[in-house]
Design a protein around this motif. Structure first.
Motif, PDB file in Angstrom:
ATOM      1  N   GLY A  73      12.894  21.753  -8.923  1.00  0.00           N
ATOM      2  CA  GLY A  73      11.983  22.520  -9.757  1.00  0.00           C
ATOM      3  C   GLY A  73      10.718  22.954  -9.044  1.00  0.00           C
ATOM      4  N   LEU A  74      10.622  22.665  -7.744  1.00  0.00           N
ATOM      5  CA  LEU A  74       9.441  22.996  -6.967  1.00  0.00           C
ATOM      6  C   LEU A  74       9.781  23.985  -5.861  1.00  0.00           C
ATOM      7  N   THR A  75       8.813  24.816  -5.483  1.00  0.00           N
ATOM      8  CA  THR A  75       9.014  25.812  -4.436  1.00  0.00           C
ATOM      9  C   THR A  75       9.243  25.162  -3.094  1.00  0.00           C
ATOM     10  N   TYR A  76       8.606  24.029  -2.859  1.00  0.00           N
ATOM     11  CA  TYR A  76       8.753  23.275  -1.623  1.00  0.00           C
ATOM     12  C   TYR A  76       8.581  21.804  -1.952  1.00  0.00           C
ATOM     13  N   GLY A  77       8.945  20.939  -0.999  1.00  0.00           N
ATOM     14  CA  GLY A  77       8.845  19.510  -1.284  1.00  0.00           C
ATOM     15  C   GLY A  77       8.911  18.697  -0.019  1.00  0.00           C
ATOM     16  N   GLY A  78       9.883  17.790   0.019  1.00  0.00           N
ATOM     17  CA  GLY A  78      10.001  16.908   1.165  1.00  0.00           C
ATOM     18  C   GLY A  78       9.238  15.615   0.964  1.00  0.00           C
ATOM     19  N   LEU A  79       9.206  14.825   2.015  1.00  0.00           N
ATOM     20  CA  LEU A  79       8.519  13.539   1.976  1.00  0.00           C
ATOM     21  C   LEU A  79       7.019  13.766   2.112  1.00  0.00           C
ATOM     22  N   VAL A  80       6.254  13.295   1.132  1.00  0.00           N
ATOM     23  CA  VAL A  80       4.804  13.480   1.110  1.00  0.00           C
ATOM     24  C   VAL A  80       4.156  12.238   1.712  1.00  0.00           C
ATOM     25  N   LEU A  81       3.292  12.438   2.714  1.00  0.00           N
ATOM     26  CA  LEU A  81       2.801  11.344   3.532  1.00  0.00           C
ATOM     27  C   LEU A  81       1.278  11.214   3.479  1.00  0.00           C
ATOM     28  N   LYS A 101       0.844  -1.192   0.000  1.00  0.00           N
ATOM     29  CA  LYS A 101       0.000   0.000   0.000  1.00  0.00           C
ATOM     30  C   LYS A 101       0.882   1.246   0.000  1.00  0.00           C
ATOM     31  N   LEU A 102       0.594   2.172  -0.890  1.00  0.00           N
ATOM     32  CA  LEU A 102       1.389   3.387  -1.012  1.00  0.00           C
ATOM     33  C   LEU A 102       1.146   4.284   0.205  1.00  0.00           C
ATOM     34  N   ILE A 103       2.227   4.616   0.928  1.00  0.00           N
ATOM     35  CA  ILE A 103       2.083   5.435   2.140  1.00  0.00           C
ATOM     36  C   ILE A 103       2.896   6.728   2.083  1.00  0.00           C
ATOM     37  N   ALA A 104       3.789   6.853   1.082  1.00  0.00           N
ATOM     38  CA  ALA A 104       4.591   8.075   0.968  1.00  0.00           C
ATOM     39  C   ALA A 104       5.183   8.173  -0.431  1.00  0.00           C
ATOM     40  N   VAL A 105       5.429   9.393  -0.862  1.00  0.00           N
ATOM     41  CA  VAL A 105       6.165   9.626  -2.105  1.00  0.00           C
ATOM     42  C   VAL A 105       7.179  10.734  -1.862  1.00  0.00           C
ATOM     43  N   LEU A 106       8.227  10.732  -2.652  1.00  0.00           N
ATOM     44  CA  LEU A 106       9.259  11.767  -2.567  1.00  0.00           C
ATOM     45  C   LEU A 106       9.503  12.349  -3.947  1.00  0.00           C
ATOM     46  N   PRO A 107       8.978  13.548  -4.245  1.00  0.00           N
ATOM     47  CA  PRO A 107       9.331  14.218  -5.499  1.00  0.00           C
ATOM     48  C   PRO A 107      10.804  14.604  -5.446  1.00  0.00           C
ATOM     49  N   ALA A 108      11.607  14.104  -6.395  1.00  0.00           N
ATOM     50  CA  ALA A 108      13.051  14.289  -6.257  1.00  0.00           C
ATOM     51  C   ALA A 108      13.751  14.250  -7.603  1.00  0.00           C
ATOM     52  N   ASN A 109      14.968  14.797  -7.587  1.00  0.00           N
ATOM     53  CA  ASN A 109      15.829  14.720  -8.762  1.00  0.00           C
ATOM     54  C   ASN A 109      17.276  14.506  -8.326  1.00  0.00           C
ATOM     55  N   VAL A 110      18.087  13.972  -9.237  1.00  0.00           N
ATOM     56  CA  VAL A 110      19.496  13.688  -8.980  1.00  0.00           C
ATOM     57  C   VAL A 110      20.350  14.850  -9.462  1.00  0.00           C
ATOM     58  N   LEU A 111      21.343  15.212  -8.652  1.00  0.00           N
ATOM     59  CA  LEU A 111      22.372  16.155  -9.075  1.00  0.00           C
ATOM     60  C   LEU A 111      23.683  15.687  -8.470  1.00  0.00           C
ATOM     61  N   ASN A 112      24.620  15.297  -9.336  1.00  0.00           N
ATOM     62  CA  ASN A 112      25.902  14.744  -8.914  1.00  0.00           C
ATOM     63  C   ASN A 112      25.667  13.512  -8.043  1.00  0.00           C
ATOM     64  N   GLU A 113      26.158  13.511  -6.797  1.00  0.00           N
ATOM     65  CA  GLU A 113      26.016  12.337  -5.935  1.00  0.00           C
ATOM     66  C   GLU A 113      24.934  12.511  -4.882  1.00  0.00           C
ATOM     67  N   ASP A 114      24.093  13.538  -5.048  1.00  0.00           N
ATOM     68  CA  ASP A 114      23.056  13.829  -4.061  1.00  0.00           C
ATOM     69  C   ASP A 114      21.668  13.696  -4.679  1.00  0.00           C
ATOM     70  N   LEU A 115      20.699  13.364  -3.830  1.00  0.00           N
ATOM     71  CA  LEU A 115      19.292  13.359  -4.229  1.00  0.00           C
ATOM     72  C   LEU A 115      18.630  14.580  -3.609  1.00  0.00           C
ATOM     73  N   TYR A 116      17.958  15.360  -4.444  1.00  0.00           N
ATOM     74  CA  TYR A 116      17.346  16.606  -4.009  1.00  0.00           C
ATOM     75  C   TYR A 116      15.824  16.492  -3.974  1.00  0.00           C
ATOM     76  N   SER A 117      15.246  16.978  -2.887  1.00  0.00           N
ATOM     77  CA  SER A 117      13.820  17.261  -2.866  1.00  0.00           C
ATOM     78  C   SER A 117      13.590  18.224  -4.025  1.00  0.00           C
ATOM     79  N   HIS A 118      12.743  17.886  -4.946  1.00  0.00           N
ATOM     80  CA  HIS A 118      12.776  18.366  -6.322  1.00  0.00           C
ATOM     81  C   HIS A 118      13.115  19.854  -6.469  1.00  0.00           C
TER      82      HIS A 118
END
Length: 326
Positions: free
Chosen positions: A74-82, A55-72
């Motif tokens: 291209g968005l004003t805000y983000g984080g873990l969506v619950l 069952k889907l309980i969370a999503v993370l809008p994100a993108n890769v840059l170099n060796e890090d994963l960024y809360s997207h």
């Protein structure tokens, strides 16, 4: 047995993703895939879906840059969506498994751009607490100028009211428009170029496309002087908040009070039933400085400060979450 499963977003998840964010406790239309994907050519998407017992309980809008994963980025805000019903212990488990997943995948850090509290349906401070436990680096903190409309304590200053009176004296008129071309081409692009040597985050073509996708969430209000546009604002409207994404006026704004008149009208009439009106940030230099004049203008409408946090987490610190409960 580990009942948490994390997978990368694929186009086949489009419907499932959108259905989830529509009911999540900390999501807005910015997390809909149609909004995220309008600029997908600029970012290497690495959005994640988190399942518990399938069952889907969370999503993370994100993108890769170099060796890090960024809360997207291209968005004003983000984080873990619950999901709305999730409890603290489940959030902790999800975040620990998320960091473990990223560590195994070879990432060094997870960079989170937290959603300001005014946009959430239910309290979401679990993540802020976990940042403390994880020894995350709070590397940036922005200030937003927000009016609390729900309390009906909108105290507008004499300066802003005087601007309104000047606008009325000059017979200025506010109109909601269905397109953005006049504001973009006559006011916004020119001002950003001259004052900041910058361009709007959204091109005219992009904001027009987004309007078609989200006609009730993206709205344009222009101010006219004898049918000539003199100012405008583009508003992103969410469940609780009206946010001025772009605000700009011509060189006669101070003399005729066009922006004072416009925002007085929006606050007192158009969005009076919202909980909050968000003027956005006045920060510069990655949050270290504030544009004093801009802050003064926003506070003249009765806005006060809400903060937005930016964290960088060492993904290998996931083990620190093992000892939270005693």
């Amino acid at each position: 047995m580990n009942d948490i499963n994390i997978v990368r977003y694929k186009v086949s998840n489009y419907g499932e993703w959108n259905q989830f964010v529509a009911k999540a406790k900390n999501a807005t239309f910015l997390f809909h895939r149609d909004f995220m994907d309008y600029h997908k050519d600029r970012f290497h998407d690495f959005s994640l879906l988190v399942y518990k017992k399938n069952k889907l309980i969370a999503v993370l809008p994100a993108n890769v840059l170099n060796e890090d994963l960024y809360s997207h980025q291209g968005l004003t805000y983000g984080g873990l969506v619950l999901k709305e019903q999730i409890k603290f212990d489940a959030v902790l488990r999800v975040f620990m498994e998320l960091l473990k997943y990223l560590s195994i995948a070879g990432f060094k850090s997870l960079v989170l751009k937290q959603m300001p509290v005014i946009y959430t349906r239910v309290f979401t401070a679990e993540i802020d607490y976990l940042m403390f436990i994880l020894k995350a680096d709070l590397f940036r903190k922005d200030t937003l100028s927000v009016i609390d409309l729900a309390t009906n304590r909108v105290n507008i200053s004499s300066n802003r009211l005087e601007g309104c009176r000047r606008a009325i004296k000059h017979n200025l008129v506010v109109k909601e428009e269905g397109d953005f071309e006049l504001f973009w081409d006559s006011i916004l692009i020119k001002n950003l170029k001259e004052k900041h040597n910058a361009k709007p985050v959204h091109s005219l073509e992009e904001i027009t496309l987004l309007k078609k996708c989200f006609p009730n969430n993206i709205r344009q209000f222009n101010v006219y002087d004898n049918d000539e546009i003199v100012a405008g604002t583009t508003v992103f409207e969410t469940e609780f908040v009206a946010h001025s994404q772009y605000i700009s006026g011509n060189e006669n704004n101070n003399a005729k009070g066009s922006l004072d008149f416009l925002h007085h009208y929006l606050i007192k009439e158009i969005f009076k039933d919202k909980m909050y009106f968000d003027f956005g940030t006045s920060n510069e230099n990655n949050g270290l400085n504030i544009n004093k004049g801009l802050q003064f203008w926003k506070e003249g409408f009765g806005s006060r400060t809400v903060t937005q946090d930016f964290y960088k987490i060492n993904v290998n610190n996931y083990h620190l979450l093992n000892n939270v409960f005693i």
